[in-house]
Motif scaffolding. Structure first.
Motif, PDB file in Angstrom:
ATOM      1  N   SER A  29       0.981  -1.199   0.060  1.00  0.00           N
ATOM      2  CA  SER A  29       0.057  -0.040   0.103  1.00  0.00           C
ATOM      3  C   SER A  29       0.687   1.146  -0.209  1.00  0.00           C
ATOM      4  O   SER A  29       1.833   1.528   0.844  1.00  0.00           O
ATOM      5  CB  SER A  29      -0.914   0.052   1.220  1.00  0.00           C
ATOM      6  OG  SER A  29      -1.336   1.230   1.748  1.00  0.00           O
ATOM      7  N   ALA A  31      -0.055   4.285   0.765  1.00  0.00           N
ATOM      8  CA  ALA A  31      -0.065   5.015   1.663  1.00  0.00           C
ATOM      9  C   ALA A  31       0.629   4.415   3.180  1.00  0.00           C
ATOM     10  O   ALA A  31       1.267   5.354   3.862  1.00  0.00           O
ATOM     11  CB  ALA A  31      -1.748   5.101   2.257  1.00  0.00           C
ATOM     12  N   ARG A  32       0.698   2.954   3.449  1.00  0.00           N
ATOM     13  CA  ARG A  32       1.395   2.390   4.449  1.00  0.00           C
ATOM     14  C   ARG A  32       2.850   2.742   4.052  1.00  0.00           C
ATOM     15  O   ARG A  32       3.754   2.825   5.213  1.00  0.00           O
ATOM     16  CB  ARG A  32       0.983   1.020   4.727  1.00  0.00           C
ATOM     17  CG  ARG A  32      -0.194   1.103   5.298  1.00  0.00           C
ATOM     18  CD  ARG A  32      -0.678  -0.419   5.647  1.00  0.00           C
ATOM     19  NE  ARG A  32      -0.912  -1.349   4.755  1.00  0.00           N
ATOM     20  CZ  ARG A  32      -2.319  -1.506   4.023  1.00  0.00           C
ATOM     21  NH1 ARG A  32      -3.318  -0.875   4.678  1.00  0.00           N
ATOM     22  NH2 ARG A  32      -2.402  -2.341   3.136  1.00  0.00           N
ATOM     23  N   ALA A  50      -0.215  12.351   9.693  1.00  0.00           N
ATOM     24  CA  ALA A  50      -1.489  12.465   8.528  1.00  0.00           C
ATOM     25  C   ALA A  50      -1.154  13.745   7.954  1.00  0.00           C
ATOM     26  O   ALA A  50      -1.575  13.932   6.615  1.00  0.00           O
ATOM     27  CB  ALA A  50      -2.875  12.754   9.411  1.00  0.00           C
ATOM     28  N   GLY A  55      -2.941  12.434   4.385  1.00  0.00           N
ATOM     29  CA  GLY A  55      -4.106  11.435   4.454  1.00  0.00           C
ATOM     30  C   GLY A  55      -5.098  11.971   5.613  1.00  0.00           C
ATOM     31  O   GLY A  55      -4.732  12.753   6.645  1.00  0.00           O
ATOM     32  N   PRO A  58      -8.349   9.425  10.442  1.00  0.00           N
ATOM     33  CA  PRO A  58      -8.745   8.048  10.799  1.00  0.00           C
ATOM     34  C   PRO A  58      -8.184   7.069   9.728  1.00  0.00           C
ATOM     35  O   PRO A  58      -7.890   5.987  10.332  1.00  0.00           O
ATOM     36  CB  PRO A  58     -10.468   8.170  10.673  1.00  0.00           C
ATOM     37  CG  PRO A  58     -10.710   9.676  10.515  1.00  0.00           C
ATOM     38  CD  PRO A  58      -9.693  10.516  10.156  1.00  0.00           C
ATOM     39  N   ALA A  59      -7.921   7.337   8.817  1.00  0.00           N
ATOM     40  CA  ALA A  59      -7.418   6.462   7.714  1.00  0.00           C
ATOM     41  C   ALA A  59      -5.960   6.310   8.098  1.00  0.00           C
ATOM     42  O   ALA A  59      -5.718   5.079   8.094  1.00  0.00           O
ATOM     43  CB  ALA A  59      -7.366   7.174   6.220  1.00  0.00           C
ATOM     44  N   GLN A  62      -5.839   3.755  11.099  1.00  0.00           N
ATOM     45  CA  GLN A  62      -6.187   2.599  10.728  1.00  0.00           C
ATOM     46  C   GLN A  62      -4.869   1.896  10.050  1.00  0.00           C
ATOM     47  O   GLN A  62      -4.662   0.716  10.343  1.00  0.00           O
ATOM     48  CB  GLN A  62      -7.392   2.457   9.660  1.00  0.00           C
ATOM     49  CG  GLN A  62      -8.705   2.581  10.370  1.00  0.00           C
ATOM     50  CD  GLN A  62      -9.935   2.474   9.208  1.00  0.00           C
ATOM     51  OE1 GLN A  62      -9.655   2.405   8.142  1.00  0.00           O
ATOM     52  NE2 GLN A  62     -11.141   2.438   9.928  1.00  0.00           N
ATOM     53  N   HIS A  63      -4.263   2.662   9.045  1.00  0.00           N
ATOM     54  CA  HIS A  63      -3.019   2.159   8.454  1.00  0.00           C
ATOM     55  C   HIS A  63      -1.919   1.813   9.575  1.00  0.00           C
ATOM     56  O   HIS A  63      -1.307   0.701   9.598  1.00  0.00           O
ATOM     57  CB  HIS A  63      -2.310   2.943   7.655  1.00  0.00           C
ATOM     58  CG  HIS A  63      -3.142   3.151   6.313  1.00  0.00           C
ATOM     59  ND1 HIS A  63      -3.263   1.822   5.403  1.00  0.00           N
ATOM     60  CD2 HIS A  63      -3.697   4.392   5.646  1.00  0.00           C
ATOM     61  CE1 HIS A  63      -4.112   2.364   4.510  1.00  0.00           C
ATOM     62  NE2 HIS A  63      -4.358   3.722   4.410  1.00  0.00           N
TER      63      HIS A  63
END
Length: 121
Positions: A29, A31-32, A50, A55, A58-59, A62-63
């Motif tokens: 991913s 993002a990760r 973030a 990002g 919340p996302a 979660q990551h």
């Protein structure tokens, strides 16, 4: 007769390969991977991460939870903040080498990064 070792290293057990594949799957991913890149530069709280990766809070949370569950990152509480960091220097090296090499390649027109997309099974 075949030799199961290459350059003096024995093949790892299937469980180790499965765990490595799962870790690489998490890093698949962007993002990760961006979060891991940021954390390879130093520890940070979720708000700063973030902002840095662009990002939603919340996302990103979660990551980070997935990366933490996989043992790729750790967290500690500082007052009301959770501070995330990479505890394993080998993971830091892995992320820095991979992203660093692809950054260098992207700077050269003869080896574009997009040439790696879609490779895999």
């Amino acid at each position: 007769m075949t030799d199961s070792s290459a350059a003096g290293f024995e093949d790892p057990p299937a469980e180790v390969l499965a765990e490595a594949a799962a870790a690489f799957g998490l890093l698949a991913s962007s993002a990760r991977l961006h979060l891991m890149w940021a954390l390879s530069q130093g520890e940070s709280d979720v708000t700063h991460l973030a902002d840095r990766v662009g990002g939603a809070l919340p996302a990103v949370s979660q990551h980070l939870a997935k990366l933490k569950l996989a043992g790729l990152v750790r967290a500690r509480r500082e007052g009301r903040r959770q501070v995330y960091y990479i505890d394993d220097p080998d993971v830091v090296t892995l992320v820095r080498v991979m992203v660093g090499q692809l950054t260098v390649r992207s700077a050269h027109a003869s080896a574009p990064v997009h040439g790696l997309r879609g490779i895999g099974g």
